[in-house]
Scaffold this active site. Structure first.
Site, PDB file in Angstrom:
ATOM      1  N   TYR A 238       0.876  -1.168   0.000  1.00 13.33           N
ATOM      2  CA  TYR A 238       0.000   0.000   0.000  1.00 13.33           C
ATOM      3  C   TYR A 238       0.910   1.213   0.000  1.00 13.33           C
ATOM      4  CZ  TYR A 238      -4.436  -2.294   0.741  1.00 13.33           C
ATOM      5  OH  TYR A 238      -5.575  -3.041   0.567  1.00 13.33           O
ATOM      6  N   ASP A 266      -6.087  -1.056  -6.613  1.00  9.52           N
ATOM      7  CA  ASP A 266      -7.553  -0.998  -6.667  1.00  9.52           C
ATOM      8  C   ASP A 266      -8.166  -0.468  -5.376  1.00  9.52           C
ATOM      9  OD1 ASP A 266      -7.115  -3.085  -4.930  1.00  9.52           O
ATOM     10  OD2 ASP A 266      -8.070  -4.622  -6.173  1.00  9.52           O
ATOM     11  N   HIS A 358      -9.862  -7.568  -5.405  1.00  4.19           N
ATOM     12  CA  HIS A 358      -9.584  -7.420  -3.976  1.00  4.19           C
ATOM     13  C   HIS A 358     -10.547  -8.296  -3.159  1.00  4.19           C
ATOM     14  CE1 HIS A 358      -7.339  -4.283  -1.460  1.00  4.19           C
ATOM     15  NE2 HIS A 358      -7.922  -5.024  -0.555  1.00  4.19           N
TER      16      HIS A 358
HETATM   17  C1  PPY Z   1      -8.427  -5.170   3.055  1.00  6.18           C
HETATM   18  O1  PPY Z   1      -8.965  -5.200   4.166  1.00  6.18           O
HETATM   19  O2  PPY Z   1      -9.038  -5.417   2.040  1.00  6.18           O
HETATM   20  C2  PPY Z   1      -7.039  -4.850   2.915  1.00  6.18           C
HETATM   21  O3  PPY Z   1      -6.550  -4.885   1.841  1.00  6.18           O
HETATM   22  C3  PPY Z   1      -6.236  -4.502   4.061  1.00  6.18           C
HETATM   23  C4  PPY Z   1      -6.505  -3.225   4.636  1.00  6.18           C
HETATM   24  C5  PPY Z   1      -6.752  -3.196   5.959  1.00  6.18           C
HETATM   25  C6  PPY Z   1      -6.990  -2.019   6.556  1.00  6.18           C
HETATM   26  C7  PPY Z   1      -6.928  -0.862   5.823  1.00  6.18           C
HETATM   27  C8  PPY Z   1      -6.676  -0.908   4.494  1.00  6.18           C
HETATM   28  C9  PPY Z   1      -6.463  -2.088   3.888  1.00  6.18           C
END
Ligand code: PPY
Length: 498
Positions: A238, A266, A358
């Site tokens: 991220y 995404d 995702h």
């Molecule tokens: C998700 O929960 O889909 C993730 O990719 C992890 C996440 C967890 C918390 C904040 C942002 C992403």
């Protein structure tokens, strides 16, 4: 202050103006850190002047305080003579969950990856289950991810001497015993005290590649330290609004031997996962390492939204050359859905893409990766050799069976990612669960490849599948046990005091 600190002194610092907490017998002044805490200040203030170890421990990487709190804020050690031992009350809920853990089916009775999911649904805390299982809006895409695989049918070949079949492969230059890698899923300690290390250790024993999540509960180094020498690892990224943090993180990963960087593209904003949001993020900020600098956390929007504001929504194609300039790792874009973007990724010099929505957690009613694979492979074929040794196409989302994987490979995928399947395996049985999941997949590959007439992964070709119904979104699809028995209906808004 070097002498031991009595608990009564800590108790005097119990508000916004001066906030001390105790973690693992050490006293910290977190007053100036309150606004920066990824999980919000409220949860720290709940423990102001007190021992926060129990809430802190399960969800923070071991070095989180050392990394984030300046050394002058480390006040000293607590005087053990002043500590009143509080025996943790075992709640009715703790007892109920322990009884369920004790009554889990024996591992050898777990026959497929769906079984792990139904065990996990029963034994996980409601908060963990809500976070892991939730998907966005009406949860159409999460279901479509499974349904899409069921709209592809096999065209098996016969009489090919399938005495020996080999499903091992090479993923981005790394040997893999399965054409499957462990896709990144966050916050592993919500499911099991060892979190992501369950995956690392099982992957080492079985020659499978793990993608380390940016938002792992264990620290990046803890995971790499748990790996065997030369165990291949990928990193999911991220991108932080503060690019220096991202640069440091990426370069550190490369130094520690990570082979490929999967940049998540995404999630400029997190999807609304209503199951998770209904849980209310009231308690224990689920910490992970690279989110420094986050402010204004919304604490009533579920676990994920509470810790996501460090992610940079301004990320764009213009950033790809910057990534290229800071690392020599393979760069893969995770979360591509269209031929247009696949071509842009190819032309930008990336080494691959993951066709992913995702896990249905972002744009609801987005098509499945499997369906997108058809158009995307067709588009890439116009741009270069196919299969292209310098550009890999991966798929994830809804994969639970070796037959799912083989369908994606037949349609052009290099390998396939499984996230929740392994997450549920360790949430319900720890490392052994993940190892069992690998064994189940291995057995399924052996049987399916023999029945399909493919002796190795190269022999799994487009003619072995009929994907003519894949784009037909209406019409009959077979009943899906997982869909019918395990996925929960969405909850509804609750009346007060109801
Ligand atoms: C998700 O929960 O889909 C993730 O990719 C992890 C996440 C967890 C918390 C904040 C942002 C992403």
């Amino acid at each position: 202050m070097s002498s031991l600190i009595p608990t009564s002194t800590v108790a005097e610092h119990a508000d916004l103006d001066s906030c001390w907490i105790i973690v693992h017998s050490k006293v910290y002044d977190v007053t100036e850190f309150l606004d920066e805490h990824p999980g919000g200040s409220k949860i720290i203030l709940k423990y102001a002047g007190k021992d926060a170890t129990e809430a802190y421990e399960p969800i923070h990487p071991p070095n989180a305080i050392l990394d984030n709190l300046p050394i002058e804020k480390h006040i000293g050690s607590i005087d053990p003579n002043t500590v009143v031992k509080v025996v943790k009350e075992v709640t009715e809920e703790d007892r109920r969950r322990q009884a369920l853990m004790d009554a889990r089916p024996p591992l050898d009775e777990i026959l497929n990856l769906h079984d792990f999911e139904s065990v996990a649904k029963t034994v996980l805390t409601p908060k963990a289950w809500a976070y892991y299982s939730s998907a966005s809006d009406d949860e159409i895409t999460i279901r479509e991810n499974r349904a899409a695989f069921q709209r592809v049918w096999f065209r098996p070949r016969i009489l090919r001497d399938v005495t020996s079949v080999d499903w091992s492969t090479n993923i981005l230059g790394c040997k893999s015993s399965l054409p499957v890698y462990i896709s990144a899923t966050a916050l592993g300690k919500l499911g099991h005290p060892d979190g992501e290390l369950n995956l690392t250790r099982a992957a080492a024993k079985h020659g499978v590649i793990q993608m380390i999540p940016t938002l792992a509960s264990c620290s990046f180094d803890e995971i790499v330290d748990a790996a065997q020498p030369n165990q291949p690892l990928f990193l999911q990224l991220y991108v932080n609004k503060d690019r220096e943090i991202t640069k440091k993180y990426v370069q550190h990963a490369e130094k520690r031997g990570v082979k490929a960087l999967f940049i998540t593209v995404d999630a400029p904003q997190l999807g609304r996962r209503e199951k998770d949001m209904r849980m209310k993020f009231v308690d224990d900020g689920a910490g992970a390492k690279v989110q420094e600098g986050q402010k204004d956390v919304k604490k009533d929007q579920g676990v994920a939204r509470a810790i996501s504001s460090f992610i940079d929504p301004s990320l764009s194609w213009k950033d790809i050359p910057w990534f290229r300039s800071i690392t020599n790792m393979h760069i893969i874009l995770k979360g591509v859905s269209t031929p247009e973007d696949a071509i842009l990724a190819y032309e930008a010099g990336c080494q691959g893409i993951v066709l992913s929505n995702h896990g249905g957690r972002q744009l609801d009613t987005a098509r499945s990766g499997l369906e997108n694979l058809i158009d995307i492979v067709a588009a890439l074929k116009t741009k270069g050799p196919w299969p292209n040794p310098n550009f890999s196409v991966f798929v994830d989302g809804g994969v639970r069976r070796a037959s799912d994987v083989l369908k994606a490979i037949a349609l052009g995928a290099s390998a396939v990612g499984i996230g929740r399947g392994f997450l549920y395996a360790f949430s319900s049985y720890g490392q052994e669960g993940v190892e069992r999941a690998f064994e189940i997949l291995r057995d399924e590959f052996e049987m399916n490849m023999r029945l399909l007439g493919a002796r190795n992964i190269r022999e799994v070709v487009p003619d072995m599948v009929d994907a003519s119904a894949l784009s037909a979104h209406a019409g009959l699809t077979p009943t899906d046990n997982l869909f019918n028995t395990t996925y929960q209906p969405l909850g509804l808004a609750q009346f007060k005091n109801a």
